[in-house]
Design a protein around this motif. Structure first.
Motif, PDB file in Angstrom:
ATOM      1  N   ASP A 113       0.790  -1.222   0.000  1.00  0.00           N
ATOM      2  CA  ASP A 113       0.000   0.000   0.000  1.00  0.00           C
ATOM      3  C   ASP A 113       0.826   1.278   0.000  1.00  0.00           C
ATOM      4  O   ASP A 113       0.300   2.358   0.162  1.00  0.00           O
ATOM      5  CB  ASP A 113      -0.931   0.013   1.211  1.00  0.00           C
ATOM      6  N   ASP A 114       2.113   1.191  -0.205  1.00  0.00           N
ATOM      7  CA  ASP A 114       2.959   2.372  -0.127  1.00  0.00           C
ATOM      8  C   ASP A 114       3.307   2.894  -1.521  1.00  0.00           C
ATOM      9  O   ASP A 114       4.361   2.612  -2.065  1.00  0.00           O
ATOM     10  CB  ASP A 114       4.235   2.066   0.663  1.00  0.00           C
ATOM     11  N   GLN A 115       2.394   3.672  -2.082  1.00  0.00           N
ATOM     12  CA  GLN A 115       2.608   4.223  -3.412  1.00  0.00           C
ATOM     13  C   GLN A 115       3.696   5.298  -3.402  1.00  0.00           C
ATOM     14  O   GLN A 115       4.367   5.514  -4.400  1.00  0.00           O
ATOM     15  CB  GLN A 115       1.303   4.793  -3.954  1.00  0.00           C
ATOM     16  N   SER A 116       3.907   5.943  -2.260  1.00  0.00           N
ATOM     17  CA  SER A 116       4.944   6.977  -2.187  1.00  0.00           C
ATOM     18  C   SER A 116       6.334   6.367  -2.387  1.00  0.00           C
ATOM     19  O   SER A 116       7.208   6.997  -2.980  1.00  0.00           O
ATOM     20  CB  SER A 116       4.864   7.744  -0.868  1.00  0.00           C
ATOM     21  N   MET A 117       6.550   5.146  -1.902  1.00  0.00           N
ATOM     22  CA  MET A 117       7.837   4.453  -2.106  1.00  0.00           C
ATOM     23  C   MET A 117       8.058   4.205  -3.593  1.00  0.00           C
ATOM     24  O   MET A 117       9.135   4.464  -4.126  1.00  0.00           O
ATOM     25  CB  MET A 117       7.872   3.136  -1.330  1.00  0.00           C
ATOM     26  N   GLU A 118       7.030   3.733  -4.265  1.00  0.00           N
ATOM     27  CA  GLU A 118       7.123   3.472  -5.695  1.00  0.00           C
ATOM     28  C   GLU A 118       7.438   4.758  -6.469  1.00  0.00           C
ATOM     29  O   GLU A 118       8.284   4.764  -7.366  1.00  0.00           O
ATOM     30  CB  GLU A 118       5.794   2.883  -6.180  1.00  0.00           C
ATOM     31  N   LEU A 119       6.784   5.844  -6.109  1.00  0.00           N
ATOM     32  CA  LEU A 119       7.021   7.133  -6.770  1.00  0.00           C
ATOM     33  C   LEU A 119       8.435   7.646  -6.507  1.00  0.00           C
ATOM     34  O   LEU A 119       9.087   8.193  -7.400  1.00  0.00           O
ATOM     35  CB  LEU A 119       5.990   8.163  -6.321  1.00  0.00           C
ATOM     36  N   GLU A 120       8.942   7.476  -5.285  1.00  0.00           N
ATOM     37  CA  GLU A 120      10.290   7.921  -4.955  1.00  0.00           C
ATOM     38  C   GLU A 120      11.333   7.101  -5.707  1.00  0.00           C
ATOM     39  O   GLU A 120      12.324   7.649  -6.198  1.00  0.00           O
ATOM     40  CB  GLU A 120      10.522   7.851  -3.441  1.00  0.00           C
ATOM     41  N   ILE A 121      11.130   5.797  -5.818  1.00  0.00           N
ATOM     42  CA  ILE A 121      12.043   4.950  -6.595  1.00  0.00           C
ATOM     43  C   ILE A 121      12.069   5.423  -8.046  1.00  0.00           C
ATOM     44  O   ILE A 121      13.128   5.613  -8.637  1.00  0.00           O
ATOM     45  CB  ILE A 121      11.649   3.458  -6.496  1.00  0.00           C
ATOM     46  N   TYR A 122      10.893   5.650  -8.598  1.00  0.00           N
ATOM     47  CA  TYR A 122      10.792   6.130  -9.985  1.00  0.00           C
ATOM     48  C   TYR A 122      11.504   7.475 -10.149  1.00  0.00           C
ATOM     49  O   TYR A 122      12.263   7.680 -11.090  1.00  0.00           O
ATOM     50  CB  TYR A 122       9.318   6.238 -10.398  1.00  0.00           C
ATOM     51  N   ARG A 123      11.271   8.411  -9.214  1.00  0.00           N
ATOM     52  CA  ARG A 123      11.878   9.735  -9.278  1.00  0.00           C
ATOM     53  C   ARG A 123      13.409   9.641  -9.262  1.00  0.00           C
ATOM     54  O   ARG A 123      14.096  10.283 -10.049  1.00  0.00           O
ATOM     55  CB  ARG A 123      11.389  10.613  -8.119  1.00  0.00           C
ATOM     56  N   LEU A 124      13.938   8.809  -8.360  1.00  0.00           N
ATOM     57  CA  LEU A 124      15.394   8.679  -8.250  1.00  0.00           C
ATOM     58  C   LEU A 124      16.010   8.033  -9.494  1.00  0.00           C
ATOM     59  O   LEU A 124      17.080   8.432  -9.940  1.00  0.00           O
ATOM     60  CB  LEU A 124      15.767   7.899  -6.996  1.00  0.00           C
ATOM     61  N   ASP A 165      22.843  12.366 -12.845  1.00  0.00           N
ATOM     62  CA  ASP A 165      23.902  12.144 -11.852  1.00  0.00           C
ATOM     63  C   ASP A 165      23.726  10.740 -11.279  1.00  0.00           C
ATOM     64  O   ASP A 165      23.188  10.561 -10.193  1.00  0.00           O
ATOM     65  CB  ASP A 165      23.843  13.203 -10.749  1.00  0.00           C
ATOM     66  N   TYR A 166      24.192   9.760 -12.030  1.00  0.00           N
ATOM     67  CA  TYR A 166      23.918   8.361 -11.692  1.00  0.00           C
ATOM     68  C   TYR A 166      24.413   7.981 -10.294  1.00  0.00           C
ATOM     69  O   TYR A 166      23.656   7.456  -9.483  1.00  0.00           O
ATOM     70  CB  TYR A 166      24.524   7.415 -12.746  1.00  0.00           C
ATOM     71  N   GLU A 167      25.656   8.256 -10.011  1.00  0.00           N
ATOM     72  CA  GLU A 167      26.234   7.829  -8.740  1.00  0.00           C
ATOM     73  C   GLU A 167      25.483   8.428  -7.545  1.00  0.00           C
ATOM     74  O   GLU A 167      25.147   7.715  -6.596  1.00  0.00           O
ATOM     75  CB  GLU A 167      27.710   8.206  -8.670  1.00  0.00           C
ATOM     76  N   LYS A 168      25.189   9.706  -7.590  1.00  0.00           N
ATOM     77  CA  LYS A 168      24.484  10.374  -6.486  1.00  0.00           C
ATOM     78  C   LYS A 168      23.075   9.821  -6.300  1.00  0.00           C
ATOM     79  O   LYS A 168      22.672   9.470  -5.185  1.00  0.00           O
ATOM     80  CB  LYS A 168      24.415  11.880  -6.743  1.00  0.00           C
ATOM     81  N   GLU A 169      22.306   9.726  -7.366  1.00  0.00           N
ATOM     82  CA  GLU A 169      20.900   9.325  -7.245  1.00  0.00           C
ATOM     83  C   GLU A 169      20.741   7.837  -6.940  1.00  0.00           C
ATOM     84  O   GLU A 169      19.841   7.448  -6.211  1.00  0.00           O
ATOM     85  CB  GLU A 169      20.111   9.725  -8.496  1.00  0.00           C
ATOM     86  N   VAL A 170      21.620   7.003  -7.455  1.00  0.00           N
ATOM     87  CA  VAL A 170      21.556   5.581  -7.096  1.00  0.00           C
ATOM     88  C   VAL A 170      21.990   5.408  -5.640  1.00  0.00           C
ATOM     89  O   VAL A 170      21.449   4.579  -4.916  1.00  0.00           O
ATOM     90  CB  VAL A 170      22.371   4.709  -8.076  1.00  0.00           C
ATOM     91  N   GLY A 171      22.924   6.226  -5.189  1.00  0.00           N
ATOM     92  CA  GLY A 171      23.269   6.242  -3.761  1.00  0.00           C
ATOM     93  C   GLY A 171      22.057   6.596  -2.910  1.00  0.00           C
ATOM     94  O   GLY A 171      21.805   5.982  -1.872  1.00  0.00           O
ATOM     95  N   ASN A 172      21.275   7.577  -3.358  1.00  0.00           N
ATOM     96  CA  ASN A 172      20.037   7.946  -2.655  1.00  0.00           C
ATOM     97  C   ASN A 172      19.007   6.818  -2.712  1.00  0.00           C
ATOM     98  O   ASN A 172      18.286   6.574  -1.742  1.00  0.00           O
ATOM     99  CB  ASN A 172      19.449   9.235  -3.237  1.00  0.00           C
ATOM    100  N   LEU A 173      18.944   6.133  -3.839  1.00  0.00           N
ATOM    101  CA  LEU A 173      18.040   4.987  -3.976  1.00  0.00           C
ATOM    102  C   LEU A 173      18.406   3.904  -2.957  1.00  0.00           C
ATOM    103  O   LEU A 173      17.531   3.356  -2.278  1.00  0.00           O
ATOM    104  CB  LEU A 173      18.111   4.435  -5.404  1.00  0.00           C
ATOM    105  N   ILE A 174      19.684   3.628  -2.828  1.00  0.00           N
ATOM    106  CA  ILE A 174      20.150   2.628  -1.854  1.00  0.00           C
ATOM    107  C   ILE A 174      19.760   3.051  -0.442  1.00  0.00           C
ATOM    108  O   ILE A 174      19.314   2.235   0.360  1.00  0.00           O
ATOM    109  CB  ILE A 174      21.669   2.400  -1.998  1.00  0.00           C
TER     110      ILE A 174
END
Length: 160
Positions: free
Chosen positions: A78-89, A96-105
């Motif tokens: 039920d956590d659509q915000s998580m899905e949206l944040e993953i998509y955004r990152l 900026d691949y390294e920075k945003e994938v670091g944020n994804l992790i």
């Protein structure tokens, strides 16, 4: 060509390989027979817990600049915000691949547990030649054999 494979690892070596699901058509008992046969040959099927999935994501940062994460499927009913944040990152990682994938992790950190299978799949793409694959928690792999040999296999060998 995209195909569906099961990933196995030899027990006495750091050697991993795939078995095409198309080959199961030749086995009367199918999947069970495949697992038993591989076990008798000294191999075991691989399963990918969330901790290993995050390491695959991290590996894309350091392995080769042309390998990028394109999707992460998380079991979050039920956590659509998580899905949206993953998509955004993932979208932001184009710049900026390294920075945003670091944020994804970092946002996936809640599911780091050796017994967790909260990450259902990770999709990656070679942005140079457009080869793509998807790694599933149950040890299946869909995509081209080239990405298995060129990315997944070296990852598995480096991470035991």
């Amino acid at each position: 060509m995209t195909n569906l494979y099961k990933i196995f690892k030899k027990l006495n070596k750091d050697e991993s390989y795939t078995y095409s699901y198309e080959q199961l058509n030749n086995k009367p008992s199918g999947y069970q027979e495949l697992i038993k046969e591989q076990k008798l040959q000294g191999s075991r099927q691989l399963l990918f817990n969330s901790e290993l999935m995050i390491e695959i994501i991290r590996w894309t940062i350091n392995f080769n600049e042309s390998i990028h994460v394109t999707d992460v499927e998380v079991d979050h009913d039920d956590d659509q915000s998580m899905e949206l944040e993953i998509y955004r990152l993932i979208q932001a990682s184009i710049n900026d691949y390294e920075k945003e994938v670091g944020n994804l992790i970092k946002i996936l950190d809640w599911c780091v547990d050796s017994n967790s299978i909260d990450i259902k799949s990770v999709s990656i793409r070679n942005i140079t030649n457009n080869d793509a694959c998807k790694i599933y928690f149950d040890g299946t792999f869909s995509g081209t054999e080239l990405l298995f040999v060129g990315f997944i296999k070296p990852f598995l060998e480096a991470n035991g």
